[in-house]
Write an enzyme that holds these catalytic residues in place. Structure first.
Site, mmCIF file in Angstrom:
data_model
loop_
_atom_site.group_PDB
_atom_site.id
_atom_site.type_symbol
_atom_site.label_atom_id
_atom_site.label_comp_id
_atom_site.label_asym_id
_atom_site.label_seq_id
_atom_site.Cartn_x
_atom_site.Cartn_y
_atom_site.Cartn_z
ATOM 1 N N GLN A 48 -2.967 -12.500 7.492
ATOM 2 C CA GLN A 48 -2.667 -11.788 6.094
ATOM 3 C C GLN A 48 -2.234 -13.106 4.949
ATOM 4 O O GLN A 48 -2.452 -13.509 4.016
ATOM 5 C CB GLN A 48 -2.411 -10.635 5.633
ATOM 6 C CG GLN A 48 -2.343 -10.195 5.051
ATOM 7 C CD GLN A 48 -1.933 -9.026 3.909
ATOM 8 O OE1 GLN A 48 -3.031 -7.885 4.245
ATOM 9 N NE2 GLN A 48 -0.551 -9.076 4.201
ATOM 10 N N MET B 35 0.805 -1.302 0.377
ATOM 11 C CA MET B 35 -0.179 -0.098 0.433
ATOM 12 C C MET B 35 0.733 1.407 -0.360
ATOM 13 O O MET B 35 0.365 2.426 0.170
ATOM 14 C CB MET B 35 -0.729 -0.127 1.224
ATOM 15 C CG MET B 35 -1.978 -1.362 1.165
ATOM 16 S SD MET B 35 -3.416 -1.148 1.467
ATOM 17 C CE MET B 35 -2.683 -0.486 4.178
ATOM 18 N N ARG C 25 2.664 2.800 9.316
ATOM 19 C CA ARG C 25 1.909 3.162 10.473
ATOM 20 C C ARG C 25 2.464 3.663 11.718
ATOM 21 O O ARG C 25 1.821 4.835 12.308
ATOM 22 C CB ARG C 25 0.560 2.275 10.831
ATOM 23 C CG ARG C 25 -0.405 2.129 10.440
ATOM 24 C CD ARG C 25 -1.595 1.773 10.601
ATOM 25 N NE ARG C 25 -3.328 1.743 9.884
ATOM 26 C CZ ARG C 25 -3.191 0.430 9.016
ATOM 27 N NH1 ARG C 25 -2.589 -0.258 9.282
ATOM 28 N NH2 ARG C 25 -3.948 0.713 8.007
ATOM 29 N N LYS D 253 5.242 -10.548 8.488
ATOM 30 C CA LYS D 253 4.801 -9.276 10.134
ATOM 31 C C LYS D 253 3.268 -9.431 9.990
ATOM 32 O O LYS D 253 2.212 -8.909 11.289
ATOM 33 C CB LYS D 253 5.176 -7.858 9.536
ATOM 34 C CG LYS D 253 4.207 -6.428 10.052
ATOM 35 C CD LYS D 253 4.419 -6.209 11.038
ATOM 36 C CE LYS D 253 3.549 -4.636 11.529
ATOM 37 N NZ LYS D 253 2.675 -5.173 10.639
ATOM 38 N N ASP D 254 2.223 -10.070 8.958
ATOM 39 C CA ASP D 254 1.083 -9.653 9.359
ATOM 40 C C ASP D 254 0.824 -10.903 8.819
ATOM 41 O O ASP D 254 0.165 -11.644 7.908
ATOM 42 C CB ASP D 254 0.065 -8.721 7.249
ATOM 43 C CG ASP D 254 1.065 -7.199 7.764
ATOM 44 O OD1 ASP D 254 0.133 -6.898 8.658
ATOM 45 O OD2 ASP D 254 1.472 -7.103 7.410
ATOM 46 N N MET E 3 9.004 -2.672 11.176
ATOM 47 C CA MET E 3 8.411 -1.633 10.757
ATOM 48 C C MET E 3 7.109 -1.888 10.026
ATOM 49 O O MET E 3 6.774 -2.604 9.513
ATOM 50 C CB MET E 3 9.387 -1.730 9.137
ATOM 51 C CG MET E 3 10.707 -0.992 10.180
ATOM 52 S SD MET E 3 12.078 -1.019 8.851
ATOM 53 C CE MET E 3 13.630 -0.399 9.762
ATOM 54 N N GLY F 145 10.994 -2.773 5.693
ATOM 55 C CA GLY F 145 10.328 -3.870 5.280
ATOM 56 C C GLY F 145 10.121 -4.419 4.169
ATOM 57 O O GLY F 145 10.129 -4.971 3.401
ATOM 58 N N HIS F 146 9.684 -3.256 3.075
ATOM 59 C CA HIS F 146 8.815 -3.815 1.756
ATOM 60 C C HIS F 146 10.448 -3.778 1.495
ATOM 61 O O HIS F 146 10.216 -4.269 0.585
ATOM 62 C CB HIS F 146 8.156 -2.115 1.127
ATOM 63 C CG HIS F 146 7.106 -1.938 1.869
ATOM 64 N ND1 HIS F 146 6.567 -1.282 2.599
ATOM 65 C CD2 HIS F 146 5.941 -3.008 1.881
ATOM 66 C CE1 HIS F 146 5.748 -0.580 2.798
ATOM 67 N NE2 HIS F 146 4.929 -1.810 2.674
HETATM 68 P P1 AMP Z 1 1.387 -2.883 3.695
HETATM 69 O O1 AMP Z 1 2.117 -2.293 2.512
HETATM 70 O O2 AMP Z 1 2.043 -2.593 4.999
HETATM 71 O O3 AMP Z 1 0.019 -3.354 2.804
HETATM 72 O O4 AMP Z 1 2.896 -4.450 3.349
HETATM 73 C C1 AMP Z 1 2.898 -5.130 2.061
HETATM 74 C C2 AMP Z 1 3.929 -5.931 2.726
HETATM 75 O O5 AMP Z 1 4.722 -5.670 3.329
HETATM 76 C C3 AMP Z 1 2.745 -7.094 3.270
HETATM 77 O O6 AMP Z 1 2.704 -8.280 2.778
HETATM 78 C C4 AMP Z 1 3.350 -7.160 4.410
HETATM 79 O O7 AMP Z 1 3.864 -8.020 5.361
HETATM 80 C C5 AMP Z 1 4.707 -6.472 4.272
HETATM 81 N N1 AMP Z 1 5.257 -5.881 5.635
HETATM 82 C C6 AMP Z 1 5.052 -4.843 6.267
HETATM 83 N N2 AMP Z 1 5.961 -4.560 7.242
HETATM 84 C C7 AMP Z 1 6.767 -5.110 7.461
HETATM 85 C C8 AMP Z 1 8.053 -5.840 7.402
HETATM 86 N N3 AMP Z 1 8.500 -4.831 9.089
HETATM 87 N N4 AMP Z 1 8.915 -6.372 6.981
HETATM 88 C C9 AMP Z 1 8.622 -7.447 6.748
HETATM 89 N N5 AMP Z 1 7.544 -7.316 5.865
HETATM 90 C C10 AMP Z 1 6.963 -6.086 6.024
#
Ligand code: AMP
Length: 291
Positions: free
Chosen positions: A156, A31, A190, A152-153, A187, A37-38
């Site tokens: 999901q 998103m 938010r 992390k999720d 990370m 992390g991404h």
């Molecule tokens: P989001 O943009 O928050 O929807 O996350 C996109 C992807 O990045 C999802 O698969 C999350 O699980 C992953 N993600 C978010 N934060 C982290 C993190 N700290 N370490 C590894 N992957 C992450």
């Protein structure tokens, strides 16, 4: 050179070419508001795939009416720089009406029933229905060989694995370990909502999860007592409001009474600091949970 596409047709054409050249296609759904992390997910995709597509889409259908859809951080230019540095080939960044041209009350949704209704799903009704629907659409557009999600999720990635299996989707779902700040905070896009004091206090999630893991490593088998370790540690921070502290089977998310040998257990937390809600998790038993 990174290219940015806004329409499914452009992505499909690129994927067609890659497949003709027998390049493996990897997708990293995000998103935006990208952090390390991404980046870790993108780098993993880069190592394993010949064409790496990062999607950036703040998906309206996974936000509840009182959630942060409109104020979710949007940092598109910085995101592109990160994608480029991490070696992505394509950013797919559609506008909302491109993916959702129809009246939401008439459209098709994809739903993974049981797993979607516990934990995050119990507190955020409809959240996972939005996630599975948009990820399914993304898989239909990209037809990736591999898709990368963060541990992390935790819930999901389980929901998405289940969807892919149940619908016979020809995609390998990869789960990549959580990237953390120095003090253990996972990370998250938010985290930027946290003020200085909340940011300091937020490391309590990691301290609680590691205390729970240590209790299990020291022989604790009573899941209730491990839940008490989680809850008691979170309560040490006055500003932290606990949504849930759970110890569950890492494959089914069933609430555990006993941490039995050979059964993979996960500790899961959702904690609020003011209006900001953070989630995190940790495997409490040995077997590795990431690919
Ligand atoms: P989001 O943009 O928050 O929807 O996350 C996109 C992807 O990045 C999802 O698969 C999350 O699980 C992953 N993600 C978010 N934060 C982290 C993190 N700290 N370490 C590894 N992957 C992450």
């Amino acid at each position: 050179m990174l290219r940015v596409f806004k329409t499914p047709a452009e992505v499909r054409e690129e994927v067609r070419q890659a497949k003709r050249q027998e390049r493996r296609v990897g997708v990293v759904p995000t998103m935006g508001a990208l952090h390390d992390g991404h980046v870790h997910l993108i780098e993993r995709a880069r190592e394993e795939c010949g064409l790496v597509i990062v999607s950036i889409f703040v998906n309206p259908t996974q936000f509840g009416p009182n959630e942060d859809y409109s104020r979710y951080p949007r940092t598109f230019e910085a995101d592109l720089a990160r994608c480029e540095a991490a070696g992505a080939d394509i950013v797919f960044a559609p506008e909302a009406p491109t993916l959702y041209p129809r009246d939401p009350s008439r459209m098709t949704f994809v739903e993974v029933p049981r797993l979607s209704n516990v934990l995050e799903g119990a507190i955020r009704p409809g959240h996972f229905r939005g996630v599975t629907t948009v990820v399914c659409k993304l898989f239909a557009i990209v037809e990736p060989d591999r898709a990368y999600f963060g541990a992390k999720d935790f819930q999901q990635q389980l929901v998405i694995r289940t969807m892919a299996r149940d619908l016979d989707l020809a995609v390998e779902v990869r789960t990549v370990e959580t990237v953390r700040e120095q003090d253990g905070l996972a990370m998250s896009s938010r985290n930027r909502y946290l003020d200085t004091e909340q940011r300091r206090a937020s490391s309590i999630l990691w301290r609680a999860l590691t205390a729970a893991r240590e209790a299990v490593a020291n022989g604790e088998r009573d899941a209730n007592r491990v839940r008490q370790v989680l809850t008691g540690t979170i309560q040490l921070e006055g500003a932290a409001v606990l949504d849930y502290a759970e110890v569950a089977d890492a494959e089914t998310l069933e609430r555990l009474d006993v941490i039995a040998p050979g059964r993979l257990a996960v500790g899961l937390l959702a904690v609020r600091f003011g209006a900001t809600r953070l989630i995190d998790n940790l495997l409490l038993t040995e077997k590795p949970g990431c690919d």
